[in-house]
Design an enzyme around this catalytic site. Structure first.
Site, PDB file in Angstrom:
ATOM      1  N   TYR A   1       0.836  -1.216   0.000  1.00  0.00           N
ATOM      2  CA  TYR A   1       0.000   0.000   0.000  1.00  0.00           C
ATOM      3  C   TYR A   1       0.871   1.267   0.000  1.00  0.00           C
ATOM      4  O   TYR A   1       0.593   2.227  -0.726  1.00  0.00           O
ATOM      5  CB  TYR A   1      -0.904  -0.047   1.226  1.00  0.00           C
ATOM      6  CG  TYR A   1      -1.938   1.044   1.335  1.00  0.00           C
ATOM      7  CD1 TYR A   1      -3.115   1.006   0.584  1.00  0.00           C
ATOM      8  CD2 TYR A   1      -1.767   2.109   2.217  1.00  0.00           C
ATOM      9  CE1 TYR A   1      -4.086   1.995   0.716  1.00  0.00           C
ATOM     10  CE2 TYR A   1      -2.729   3.096   2.351  1.00  0.00           C
ATOM     11  CZ  TYR A   1      -3.886   3.042   1.606  1.00  0.00           C
ATOM     12  OH  TYR A   1      -4.841   4.026   1.740  1.00  0.00           O
TER      13      TYR A   1
ATOM     14  N   LYS B   1       0.822   4.048  -2.837  1.00  0.00           N
ATOM     15  CA  LYS B   1       0.440   5.431  -2.546  1.00  0.00           C
ATOM     16  C   LYS B   1       1.580   6.407  -2.846  1.00  0.00           C
ATOM     17  O   LYS B   1       1.327   7.570  -3.201  1.00  0.00           O
ATOM     18  CB  LYS B   1      -0.042   5.559  -1.099  1.00  0.00           C
ATOM     19  CG  LYS B   1      -1.392   4.866  -0.853  1.00  0.00           C
ATOM     20  CD  LYS B   1      -2.438   5.269  -1.886  1.00  0.00           C
ATOM     21  CE  LYS B   1      -3.870   5.065  -1.415  1.00  0.00           C
ATOM     22  NZ  LYS B   1      -4.849   5.362  -2.488  1.00  0.00           N
TER      23      LYS B   1
END
Ligand SMILES: NC(=O)c1ccc[n+]([C@@H]2O[C@H](COP(=O)([O-])OP(=O)(O)OC[C@H]3O[C@@H](n4cnc5c(N)ncnc54)[C@H](O)[C@@H]3O)[C@@H](O)[C@H]2O)c1
Length: 250
Positions: free
Chosen positions: A151, A155
């Protein structure tokens, strides 16, 4: 304000739903895109009930063919899209030694491949109109976060994608910016609390204590920042990453 057609991905609930409602309240016609059209319907109905215009669209943003037909449908039924919010997201958290290649690929697929496919499909309409706004959802996790190798990388990748879109598309009147939320109370953070076995109320209280403003974020806090980047006034603001986290982040 000029009324545009906007597409918000992952808009069935949470930050995406709040963003769709906000953009509709700002006068735009909004395509509420999510995995299932039925799930997106609730947000679209709420927008309609509030006097706005919305269309529920079912599509997996990681699926190239589904993205192409969803954007075609939006252009035909709502008008050519000139605002895109790449918000769809998933978590597959685990410490590195337990993270599977499937966890890695799934997260990259929705956040990065999804934002790439959606941006590529929608920019054609923006270039034709010589006006466009792309807003990508990053996260404070881009700065690194335990249990989120996939993640955090996705991101951080959203930030690089944003800056490159800004550079490539600026000459066509298109801006690209990223909003990087801190802790926001949604189903996503609720699921994280469940996964680590902490009651959601305690999880929220801890996050509120950590934030300088002394509270957790609401989906509407993020929607307001997205709406600014989508506004006519923000035409000279591009390639930026705005942390919306109740305090400073670098
Ligand atoms: N909640 C937070 O604290 C927080 C913090 C930082 C960043 N974010 C980011 O903000 C965005 C929204 O988060 P949220 O908390 O509202 O999440 P959420 O889980 O409540 O909602 C995400 C939505 O995305 C949809 N979605 C998932 N995969 C999809 C796909 N392949 N195609 C289309 N739709 C898909 C889901 O069905 C869901 O409706 C995400 O990108 C998330 O990473 C959230």
């Amino acid at each position: 304000m000029t009324s545009r057609t906007a597409v918000v991905t992952g808009a069935a609930r949470g930050i995406g739903a709040a963003t769709a409602r906000r953009l509709a309240a700002d006068g735009h016609a909004v395509a509420v895109l999510d995995l299932n059209e039925a799930d997106a319907q609730a947000t679209a109905k709420a927008i309609g009930a509030a006097g706005g215009t919305a269309l529920a669209v079912g599509a997996d943003v990681a699926d190239e063919a589904a993205v192409a037909s969803a954007v075609e449908r939006v252009a035909a039924e709502l008008g050519p899209p000139q605002i895109l919010v790449n918000n769809a997201g998933i978590l597959r958290d685990n410490l590195l030694f337990k993270m599977t290649a499937g966890d890695w690929d799934a997260v990259m697929g929705v956040h990065l491949r999804g934002a790439f496919l959606m941006s590529r499909a929608v920019q054609a309409h923006m270039v034709e109109a010589r006006w466009g706004r792309i807003v990508n959802l990053s996260s404070t996790s881009a700065l690194g976060n335990r249990g989120q190798a996939n993640y955090a990388a996705a991101k951080a990748g959203m930030q690089g994608l944003t800056k490159t879109l800004a550079i490539e598309l600026g000459r066509f009147g298109i801006t690209a910016n990223a909003v990087a939320p801190g802790f926001i109370e949604t189903e996503m953070t609720k699921a994280t609390a469940e996964r680590i076995g902490v009651p959601f109320e305690d999880f929220l209280a801890h996050a509120a204590k950590e934030a300088p403003v002394g509270r957790v974020g609401r989906p509407e806090d993020i929607a307001a920042a997205v709406a600014y980047f989508c506004s006519e006034d923000a035409g000279f603001v591009s390639g930026q990453v705005l942390y919306v986290a109740g305090g400073p982040k670098a």
